[in-house]
Scaffold this active site. Sequence first.
Site, PDB file in Angstrom:
ATOM      1  N   LYS A 198      31.647 138.055  49.731  1.00  0.00           N
ATOM      2  CA  LYS A 198      32.435 137.359  50.761  1.00  0.00           C
ATOM      3  C   LYS A 198      32.524 138.255  52.000  1.00  0.00           C
ATOM      4  CE  LYS A 198      33.857 135.202  46.813  1.00  0.00           C
ATOM      5  NZ  LYS A 198      33.382 135.601  45.486  1.00  0.00           N
ATOM      6  N   ALA A 213      38.371 140.119  47.886  1.00  0.00           N
ATOM      7  CA  ALA A 213      37.166 139.397  48.321  1.00  0.00           C
ATOM      8  C   ALA A 213      37.220 139.006  49.804  1.00  0.00           C
ATOM      9  CB  ALA A 213      36.967 138.164  47.446  1.00  0.00           C
ATOM     10  N   ASP A 260      42.950 141.991  44.802  1.00  0.00           N
ATOM     11  CA  ASP A 260      41.675 141.285  44.684  1.00  0.00           C
ATOM     12  C   ASP A 260      41.286 140.996  46.127  1.00  0.00           C
ATOM     13  OD1 ASP A 260      39.662 139.448  44.587  1.00  0.00           O
ATOM     14  OD2 ASP A 260      40.516 138.249  42.977  1.00  0.00           O
ATOM     15  N   PHE A 264      42.395 134.213  40.769  1.00  0.00           N
ATOM     16  CA  PHE A 264      41.131 133.464  40.795  1.00  0.00           C
ATOM     17  C   PHE A 264      40.625 133.232  39.359  1.00  0.00           C
ATOM     18  CE2 PHE A 264      36.455 133.256  41.153  1.00  0.00           C
ATOM     19  CZ  PHE A 264      36.391 132.059  41.831  1.00  0.00           C
TER      20      PHE A 264
HETATM   21  N1  F0G Z   1      38.134 136.975  43.385  1.00  0.00           N
HETATM   22  C1  F0G Z   1      38.176 135.959  44.264  1.00  0.00           C
HETATM   23  C2  F0G Z   1      39.397 135.741  45.098  1.00  0.00           C
HETATM   24  C3  F0G Z   1      37.065 135.097  44.369  1.00  0.00           C
HETATM   25  O1  F0G Z   1      37.122 134.074  45.225  1.00  0.00           O
HETATM   26  C4  F0G Z   1      35.919 135.335  43.576  1.00  0.00           C
HETATM   27  C5  F0G Z   1      34.753 134.460  43.652  1.00  0.00           C
HETATM   28  C6  F0G Z   1      35.934 136.426  42.688  1.00  0.00           C
HETATM   29  C7  F0G Z   1      37.067 137.231  42.623  1.00  0.00           C
HETATM   30  C8  F0G Z   1      34.762 136.736  41.792  1.00  0.00           C
HETATM   31  O2  F0G Z   1      33.757 137.315  42.513  1.00  0.00           O
HETATM   32  O3  F0G Z   1      31.847 135.691  42.351  1.00  0.00           O
HETATM   33  O4  F0G Z   1      31.502 138.063  43.069  1.00  0.00           O
HETATM   34  O5  F0G Z   1      32.028 137.539  40.731  1.00  0.00           O
HETATM   35  N2  F0G Z   1      34.732 133.358  44.245  1.00  0.00           N
HETATM   36  C9  F0G Z   1      33.586 132.489  44.457  1.00  0.00           C
HETATM   37  C10 F0G Z   1      34.015 131.213  45.123  1.00  0.00           C
HETATM   38  C11 F0G Z   1      32.746 132.256  43.253  1.00  0.00           C
HETATM   39  O6  F0G Z   1      33.171 130.288  45.252  1.00  0.00           O
HETATM   40  O7  F0G Z   1      35.165 131.097  45.557  1.00  0.00           O
HETATM   41  P1  F0G Z   1      32.194 137.129  42.134  1.00  0.00           P
END
Ligand code: F0G
Length: 458
Positions: free
Chosen positions: A259, A218, A216, A125
């Site tokens: 998430k 989420a 990771d 990401f």
């Molecule tokens: N890892 C993944 C797979 C993510 O999708 C995100 C964030 C993060 C880490 C970072 O986490 O935002 O809490 O600091 N994704 C959001 C999105 C921003 O819109 O997909 P975070």
Amino acid sequence: MSKMPYAEPWRVKMVEPLKMLSREERVAKIKAASFNLFNLVAEDVFIDLLTDSGTGAMSDHQWSALMMGDESYAGSKSFLAMKETITELMGFPYVLPTHQGRAAENVLFSATIKQGDIIPGNAHFDTTKGHIEFRKATAVDCTIEVPEAISKNHPFKGNIDIDKLEACIAQYGKEKIPMVIHTVTCNTGGGQPVSMQNLREVAAVCKKHGIPLVFDSARFAENAYFIKTREDGYQNKSIKEVVKEMFSYADGMTMSAKKDAIVNIGGFIALRDEKVYQACCTFGIIFEGFVTYGGMSGRDMAALAAGLRESTEYDYLHARISQVEYLGKLITDLGIPIVEPAGGHAIYVDAKAFFPQIPQTHYPAQVLGVALYEEAGVRGVEIGTVLADRDPISREERPPKLELLRLAIPRRVYTNNHMQIVAWGLQQIWEKRESYRGLKITWEAPIMRHFTALFERL
Ligand code: F0G
């Protein structure tokens, strides 16, 4: 007899009114926002699919947990409840809270990654990659290549290619590889899941070379749902059993709780190794706060613990992922091209195929995002040339292979009627798709330009 349709395993107790502006008002608003959807005032958006991060609806149980939050600076009982839940669900003995997912990356990587290191994974990401590159290390994408012909039906497009991973380790040497990061589900790849078999195989490779494996996590619960419903041998296991097995292959995890813990802010690191945990604590204290709150209030940790239990229930996940699938089907039934199969948290519309007349350097996915707001008050997000940004050295545009508009669906927030509005909006654009022209950037920041770039119509 036909199969019983699904319905959400909850009912609505409180509502947040939405206002639909007129088409004329929306056209004026997006123009005033210089055609950047991030510049819109959220109130002017009818259906906000910008992200599924921090936008979920908490349950009554989570809201009541908020009232029971223990705000002690050290040793808060809400922290202990959160830690116990994580240990029970994921099996990790050490837990360090952080204020969100990227903060977990910052703390873990500060303790483990140094200049020149290599971090293999499956399409890391943006923030993960950012935190790696900030340390002058390199993220290497080892995601499987999926042949075009079977792409639509591939059940686990987030998998890591074992040969690529082995080749990467052989090329750089294990001394340069502080960890492998497996993202479940893979957001960059379209919310595509990773199979249990792949987690097991990647873990075996890591173990053989003595390299730690970090997830990771989420969207770990959504990944578990796909394993249960798509992978042989898991149909009769509960989601919690699947989750437990998934994490049994990992040495640690970073989590954006925004998430799959269904809270509005929060995150954590969980680890098996005490020494790594201790090294992380030092950075956790500097960046986030004492080790039993790390940037979170006690009440937020209490709600997070409750959210983890709820998101690992099959009925919740079934309704959640079926809704994403439902939107995907409404759109594909119109003949509009999307990334298939539908991911766990979002539908990705293929803007290059939608607007073949618009070259990538005229930002077709941004054009589609603007048009969808104008037609239906829906806000998606561009995952294409604008986001890919310029090459840091040549400053040339670097259009990615896929030019997508992401429609990310918040958890437990919108109904299927909202999804119908989204599809209807896309249909209006589809029917006059030849009439659209591109955009040009009139101002952009030197890095991460997508948040603030200003556009003009060509
Ligand atoms: N890892 C993944 C797979 C993510 O999708 C995100 C964030 C993060 C880490 C970072 O986490 O935002 O809490 O600091 N994704 C959001 C999105 C921003 O819109 O997909 P975070």
